[in-house]
Design a protein around this motif. Sequence first.
Motif, PDB file in Angstrom:
ATOM      1  N   HIS B 315     -22.864 -60.440 -79.576  1.00  0.00           N
ATOM      2  CA  HIS B 315     -23.465 -61.346 -78.716  1.00  0.00           C
ATOM      3  C   HIS B 315     -25.029 -61.345 -78.670  1.00  0.00           C
ATOM      4  O   HIS B 315     -25.388 -60.408 -78.063  1.00  0.00           O
ATOM      5  CB  HIS B 315     -22.913 -61.390 -77.257  1.00  0.00           C
ATOM      6  CG  HIS B 315     -23.067 -62.486 -76.576  1.00  0.00           C
ATOM      7  ND1 HIS B 315     -22.737 -62.696 -75.207  1.00  0.00           N
ATOM      8  CD2 HIS B 315     -23.888 -63.558 -76.808  1.00  0.00           C
ATOM      9  CE1 HIS B 315     -23.068 -63.611 -74.686  1.00  0.00           C
ATOM     10  NE2 HIS B 315     -23.552 -64.300 -75.475  1.00  0.00           N
ATOM     11  N   LEU B 316     -25.815 -62.029 -79.515  1.00  0.00           N
ATOM     12  CA  LEU B 316     -26.939 -61.949 -79.675  1.00  0.00           C
ATOM     13  C   LEU B 316     -27.782 -62.881 -78.853  1.00  0.00           C
ATOM     14  O   LEU B 316     -27.240 -64.014 -78.405  1.00  0.00           O
ATOM     15  CB  LEU B 316     -27.298 -62.042 -80.976  1.00  0.00           C
ATOM     16  CG  LEU B 316     -26.567 -61.156 -81.867  1.00  0.00           C
ATOM     17  CD1 LEU B 316     -27.297 -61.475 -83.534  1.00  0.00           C
ATOM     18  CD2 LEU B 316     -26.314 -59.815 -81.817  1.00  0.00           C
ATOM     19  N   ASP B 317     -28.813 -62.682 -78.331  1.00  0.00           N
ATOM     20  CA  ASP B 317     -29.852 -63.596 -77.936  1.00  0.00           C
ATOM     21  C   ASP B 317     -31.390 -63.535 -78.114  1.00  0.00           C
ATOM     22  O   ASP B 317     -31.702 -62.239 -78.324  1.00  0.00           O
ATOM     23  CB  ASP B 317     -29.563 -63.727 -76.202  1.00  0.00           C
ATOM     24  CG  ASP B 317     -29.791 -62.657 -75.289  1.00  0.00           C
ATOM     25  OD1 ASP B 317     -31.162 -62.553 -75.113  1.00  0.00           O
ATOM     26  OD2 ASP B 317     -28.989 -61.827 -74.952  1.00  0.00           O
ATOM     27  N   ALA B 318     -32.085 -64.638 -77.745  1.00  0.00           N
ATOM     28  CA  ALA B 318     -33.411 -64.448 -78.069  1.00  0.00           C
ATOM     29  C   ALA B 318     -34.275 -64.585 -76.789  1.00  0.00           C
ATOM     30  O   ALA B 318     -34.838 -65.743 -76.608  1.00  0.00           O
ATOM     31  CB  ALA B 318     -34.037 -65.311 -78.947  1.00  0.00           C
ATOM     32  N   CYS B 319     -33.960 -63.958 -75.723  1.00  0.00           N
ATOM     33  CA  CYS B 319     -34.648 -64.224 -74.389  1.00  0.00           C
ATOM     34  C   CYS B 319     -34.923 -62.683 -73.795  1.00  0.00           C
ATOM     35  O   CYS B 319     -34.281 -61.455 -73.818  1.00  0.00           O
ATOM     36  CB  CYS B 319     -33.666 -64.712 -73.529  1.00  0.00           C
ATOM     37  SG  CYS B 319     -34.249 -65.147 -71.795  1.00  0.00           S
ATOM     38  N   VAL B 320     -36.127 -62.783 -73.158  1.00  0.00           N
ATOM     39  CA  VAL B 320     -36.666 -61.310 -72.689  1.00  0.00           C
ATOM     40  C   VAL B 320     -36.091 -61.064 -71.175  1.00  0.00           C
ATOM     41  O   VAL B 320     -36.576 -60.225 -70.706  1.00  0.00           O
ATOM     42  CB  VAL B 320     -38.174 -61.252 -72.512  1.00  0.00           C
ATOM     43  CG1 VAL B 320     -38.733 -61.229 -74.035  1.00  0.00           C
ATOM     44  CG2 VAL B 320     -38.969 -62.320 -71.805  1.00  0.00           C
ATOM     45  N   LEU B 321     -35.454 -62.104 -70.690  1.00  0.00           N
ATOM     46  CA  LEU B 321     -35.110 -61.833 -69.036  1.00  0.00           C
ATOM     47  C   LEU B 321     -33.962 -60.572 -68.789  1.00  0.00           C
ATOM     48  O   LEU B 321     -33.522 -60.277 -69.683  1.00  0.00           O
ATOM     49  CB  LEU B 321     -34.305 -63.346 -68.635  1.00  0.00           C
ATOM     50  CG  LEU B 321     -34.994 -64.341 -68.232  1.00  0.00           C
ATOM     51  CD1 LEU B 321     -34.351 -65.641 -67.671  1.00  0.00           C
ATOM     52  CD2 LEU B 321     -36.371 -64.066 -67.612  1.00  0.00           C
ATOM     53  N   ASP B 322     -34.308 -60.063 -67.924  1.00  0.00           N
ATOM     54  CA  ASP B 322     -33.510 -59.034 -67.594  1.00  0.00           C
ATOM     55  C   ASP B 322     -32.188 -59.381 -66.935  1.00  0.00           C
ATOM     56  O   ASP B 322     -31.940 -60.526 -66.540  1.00  0.00           O
ATOM     57  CB  ASP B 322     -33.961 -57.745 -66.571  1.00  0.00           C
ATOM     58  CG  ASP B 322     -34.390 -58.346 -65.453  1.00  0.00           C
ATOM     59  OD1 ASP B 322     -33.965 -59.554 -64.966  1.00  0.00           O
ATOM     60  OD2 ASP B 322     -35.465 -57.808 -64.562  1.00  0.00           O
TER      61      ASP B 322
END
Lengths: 320, 336
Positions: B315-322
């Motif tokens: 499960h990959l994503d491109a977001c820096v949110l914690d």
Amino acid sequence: MTVPLIRAEGLRVEYPGRSGGKVRALRDVDLDIFEGETLGLVGESGCGKSTLGRALLRVLEPAAGRIEFLGLDITRLRGRAFRRIRADLQMVFQDPFGSLNPRRRVADIVAEPLLRARGATRAEAAAVAGDLLDLVGLGGEAGLRRPGEFSGGQRQRIGIARALASSPQFVVADEPVSALDVSIQAQVVNLLSDLVRDRGLTMLFISHDLGVVRHIADRVAVMYLGEIIEIAARDDFFAAPLHPYSQALLSSVPALRAGGRRERIVLEGDLPDPANPPGGCLFSTRCRDVVERCRTSRPELREIGPGRSVRCHLVKEADS
Amino acid sequence: MTDPVLEVRGLRVEFDLPGGRLPAVAGVDLTLRRGEILALVGESGSGKSALSMSLVGLNRGPRTHISGEVSFGGRNLVEAPESELRLVRGKDITVVFQDALAALNPLHRAGAQVAEMIRTHRDVSRAAAWDRSVALLGEVGIASPRENAKAYPHQLSGGMRQRVMIAMGLANDPAVLIADEPTTALDVTIQAQVLGVLERLRADHGTSIILITHDLGVVAEVADRVAVMYAGAIVEQGTREEVLFAPQHPYTMGLLASVPPVDGPIAARLPAIPGSPLTGIDRPAGCAFAPRCAFAHDACAERPALTRRFGGPGHLDACVLDEPARAAARPEGSRS
């Protein structure tokens, strides 16, 4: 009960068929739409929902039946008398690309119904157009530009502003968000519900999207092959649709939340050819509950509970 | 995990426009496994169609710049000559388009169009190709295939035409079927039938399917894995359950939240994503979604890589949110 804002009685629309006969797009539809309500009209393509919307606004000439606006028969109104009524009845189209003249400035497009139907002066119309463009979230200065400079969602806002220019009482919105991206659909749905509330509009909201209809409508009517087959209050309908076709339609909407999956009813076959409809119940060729009686006798749209009618032999009053 | 059929690495597709170069696909990595249905989801201008067309060079041209790697059968299709690609298309990797009425030849019978597809790539007799054509039409769920094979496209319904297109795509038993919005023009009850055909294909032939769609409902119905695209890049990727029910990227969350459900509580207002999708030449240097994101902050000025952060292994994503910020952003109902 109060006088409905819009009433259709036995409304029939026909168009010439390929083999010289007549194809019935609307089969003697009876419908009341009450002041201040949003009626959601659902069904698949070719079911007659757009035809009904257009016929109510007299964009299409009915072959039979009548249309009343606040009790007044407007079926055959002509000339100035009709123009006065026309201002009260407006339409928002599906296609935000094809429905706006690309060569005209947006302010002129929005002001046009006001000039034509209400006989406003140019200055009045320009002021109203500016206010409306503000109201739909584009800003008055958008009026100086042409439709080509706007995105699909913005053009739909222009279409909505134009429909509101003559301060109509009744608006037919024909698939107003279907051509828009998902993230933009929600913006336009919110705009429409705000306008309905703030301006006391009555709206016929035509859509194939049951989720959007549930969000915006007070009542729901389902059409199949030119007939209304079920009509009910929104919550009653979505809690338990009664017509087998309504049930199949609702079950075919996929769940986007964990655990929300329902049993799916897959309908066999295609919509019958409207030029050659089946005998008996029009849905009998695809219905999984079909019995012999359905193939021979055509069911009426019966009231089976308060505000709830169904066109099916198999639905008993106790079911509601 | 099953073996990959098609591997995409660093794929870029750029179009020369009057005002400059449009980065339609801005560096995509993607793996298609044998026998899976991979959904490519995105709104208009997200690059999902440009990506899939470039896999088999369908959008090659003087104003299109395609670079990167598309590995299939030991070759890089991006660098393969057109003559070689033509053999791949229609045989190993086939494309089914949205608009079946435009894609079918109105002057030829449905069965003849499927048969021609077979004869283009195989040395068989007319009679044998016709028989196989009738069998394929039956397999994709066309009733009375022997009779309907003789029909012209305009004599068939939209759902039937879409099935003819799928039959053409299957004619040579391809390893990969790319279906570009195959049910968008269809009504829900017919859509259900066509999606059933795709599922059966995968089960019976082990065909790998790339399903391009803007419709999250279609994804929920048939996809095994999902890649969500925004402004030419994949912003989230995972199994259907991961992406739909436990989304990690605020864009995916926003898309899911903006679809009103047919059950459960009714929101007073639909949670809409403000602004419009990016479609122009100018792209922000950082996260492309940041201008529309309610949770954007300083760290978003740098473009985040697509990688595993808080989801499962794939499960990959491109977001820096914690993680706490993501939990707060997640729509009701998908919150676990």
